[in-house]
Design an enzyme around this catalytic site. Sequence first.
Site, short mmCIF file in Angstrom:
data_model
loop_
_atom_site.label_atom_id
_atom_site.label_comp_id
_atom_site.label_asym_id
_atom_site.label_seq_id
_atom_site.Cartn_x
_atom_site.Cartn_y
_atom_site.Cartn_z
N CYS A 1 0.82 -1.23 0.00
CA CYS A 1 0.00 0.00 0.00
C CYS A 1 0.84 1.27 0.00
CB CYS A 1 -0.95 0.01 1.19
SG CYS A 1 -0.14 -0.41 2.74
N SER B 1 -4.17 2.42 10.02
CA SER B 1 -5.00 1.33 9.48
C SER B 1 -4.18 0.41 8.58
CB SER B 1 -6.20 1.89 8.71
OG SER B 1 -5.76 2.67 7.62
N HIS C 1 -2.08 7.09 3.16
CA HIS C 1 -0.61 7.11 3.19
C HIS C 1 -0.11 8.28 2.36
CE1 HIS C 1 -0.73 3.39 5.23
NE2 HIS C 1 -0.23 2.58 4.32
P1 NAP Z 1 -6.04 -7.63 9.89
O1 NAP Z 1 -6.92 -6.49 10.17
O2 NAP Z 1 -5.11 -8.10 10.94
O3 NAP Z 1 -6.95 -8.87 9.39
C1 NAP Z 1 -6.38 -10.15 9.21
C2 NAP Z 1 -7.41 -11.15 8.69
O4 NAP Z 1 -6.73 -12.40 8.53
C3 NAP Z 1 -8.56 -11.38 9.65
O5 NAP Z 1 -9.74 -11.68 8.90
C4 NAP Z 1 -8.12 -12.62 10.41
O6 NAP Z 1 -9.22 -13.38 10.91
C5 NAP Z 1 -7.43 -13.40 9.32
N1 NAP Z 1 -6.45 -14.34 9.90
C6 NAP Z 1 -5.50 -14.10 10.82
N2 NAP Z 1 -4.85 -15.24 11.13
C7 NAP Z 1 -5.42 -16.23 10.40
C8 NAP Z 1 -5.21 -17.62 10.29
N3 NAP Z 1 -4.26 -18.26 11.00
N4 NAP Z 1 -5.97 -18.33 9.44
C9 NAP Z 1 -6.93 -17.72 8.69
N5 NAP Z 1 -7.19 -16.40 8.76
C10 NAP Z 1 -6.43 -15.66 9.60
O7 NAP Z 1 -5.08 -7.32 8.63
P2 NAP Z 1 -5.35 -6.34 7.36
O8 NAP Z 1 -4.79 -5.02 7.60
O9 NAP Z 1 -6.78 -6.48 6.95
O10 NAP Z 1 -4.42 -6.99 6.26
C11 NAP Z 1 -4.80 -8.13 5.51
C12 NAP Z 1 -3.77 -8.38 4.41
O11 NAP Z 1 -3.75 -7.26 3.51
C13 NAP Z 1 -2.35 -8.52 4.95
O12 NAP Z 1 -1.67 -9.47 4.19
C14 NAP Z 1 -1.76 -7.13 4.74
O13 NAP Z 1 -0.36 -7.16 4.60
C15 NAP Z 1 -2.44 -6.72 3.43
N6 NAP Z 1 -2.58 -5.27 3.22
C16 NAP Z 1 -3.09 -4.46 4.19
C17 NAP Z 1 -3.26 -3.10 3.90
C18 NAP Z 1 -3.83 -2.14 4.91
O14 NAP Z 1 -3.85 -0.92 4.62
N7 NAP Z 1 -4.29 -2.58 6.07
C19 NAP Z 1 -2.91 -2.60 2.66
C20 NAP Z 1 -2.41 -3.46 1.68
C21 NAP Z 1 -2.26 -4.80 1.98
P3 NAP Z 1 -9.78 -13.20 12.42
O15 NAP Z 1 -10.53 -11.90 12.44
O16 NAP Z 1 -10.65 -14.35 12.60
O17 NAP Z 1 -8.60 -13.16 13.33
#
Ligand code: NAP
Length: 366
Positions: free
Chosen positions: A163, A194, A258
């Site tokens: 991102c 976030s 960002h």
């Molecule tokens: P997050 O808020 O921590 O959400 C993580 C998700 O993954 C939740 O649905 C969680 O489920 C699930 N999860 C965690 N451990 C797991 C497991 N062992 N098995 C199956 N599911 C699991 O993270 P996020 O910010 O949404 O990011 C998600 C992805 O997008 C990451 O790879 C991150 O690097 C990428 N990303 C994020 C952003 C951003 O701005 N946030 C931008 C670009 C890319 P539970 O709720 O059940 O724990």
Amino acid sequence: MAKIPVGILGATGMVGQQYIALLANHPWFEVKYTAASPRSAGKKYKDAVAGRWNASGGDYQKEVGELIVGDANDLSQAAAASKAGDCAFVFSALEMGKDETRALEEAYAAAGIPVISNASAHRWTADVPVLIAEVNPDHADIIPAQRKKRGWDRGFIAVKPNCSIQSYMTPVYALVKAGYPVERLIVTTLQAVSGAGYPGVPSLDMIDNIVPYIGGEEEKSEQEPLKILGSICDGAFENAALPKISAHCNRVPVTDGHTACVSLEFGSKKPSIDEIKKIWASFKSLPQELDLPMAPKQPIIIREENDRPQPRKDRDADKAMAVVVGRIRPCNVFDIRFTALSHNTVRGAAGGGILNAELLKHKGYI
Ligand code: NAP
């Protein structure tokens, strides 16, 4: 046209929630399957996100709230949803170990379920495209070679970049495309909380503070642009040699959006500030030509005020899908400098993923 049923892996997280919100009224896709960790599996979606709904893009639809969350690790659940006509492909927004994510996304693709991912696990896989729909839509055309090499018929994996680079890659690409190759680039990012997911960085680390380190982020910011600007050669990606990039990534107390402060050095051909503004203001690409539903009308918006862009005022520009640039001026060390901003969980995550899916559908891969 009947809508295409989609699944969201990591549907309960920060990015997964944003997918659900942005897809609420999507003309082509509808959410019919959700999955997350075993902690959420078996609960109704509305119960799994109770007390932690944070999507800036709106609320979830009532029907989605009633879906029973699957376990993303249990492929048989997604396969059953796919068989029942409820999951033609998945958006992956999982936050788990790289090796586990890589293996899981491959298992979905092998089972005939295309994966459009936000995770970083496959960004360096030689036959997986890292797509910004306005920059390298042709990279999607590695999919037939990916399928052939891996013996997949319907499935494939396509990913989005980090991102932090979304804010400046499109402006940089627009200049390169207009005939002004960039040789060196220094960027300082100011990244919203976030971006760390939910609950993310502890409040006591963030309030009244800046954290000058985000694990792995500087390496991603320095390397991913070279794959995105690279080309397909014999079924694998060859990176571009330039620009040479130096990144400083900081976490700042902003909720969404960002910001990137960028200095650029061109080769022997150097555009004037006026030319740069013209190039950016008129830049359009395939998503705009095709009028894809999630595409911003104008991918790069220029603000002339001295104090813009700002996260609170500019992150939602054009469905939160536009990059807003300002402070375009000469640089005393390189050639020019500017400030750019994009919404990290929309343009940089779920919105960008949806736009990639629209592009892939247009190209006939889903
Ligand atoms: P997050 O808020 O921590 O959400 C993580 C998700 O993954 C939740 O649905 C969680 O489920 C699930 N999860 C965690 N451990 C797991 C497991 N062992 N098995 C199956 N599911 C699991 O993270 P996020 O910010 O949404 O990011 C998600 C992805 O997008 C990451 O790879 C991150 O690097 C990428 N990303 C994020 C952003 C951003 O701005 N946030 C931008 C670009 C890319 P539970 O709720 O059940 O724990």
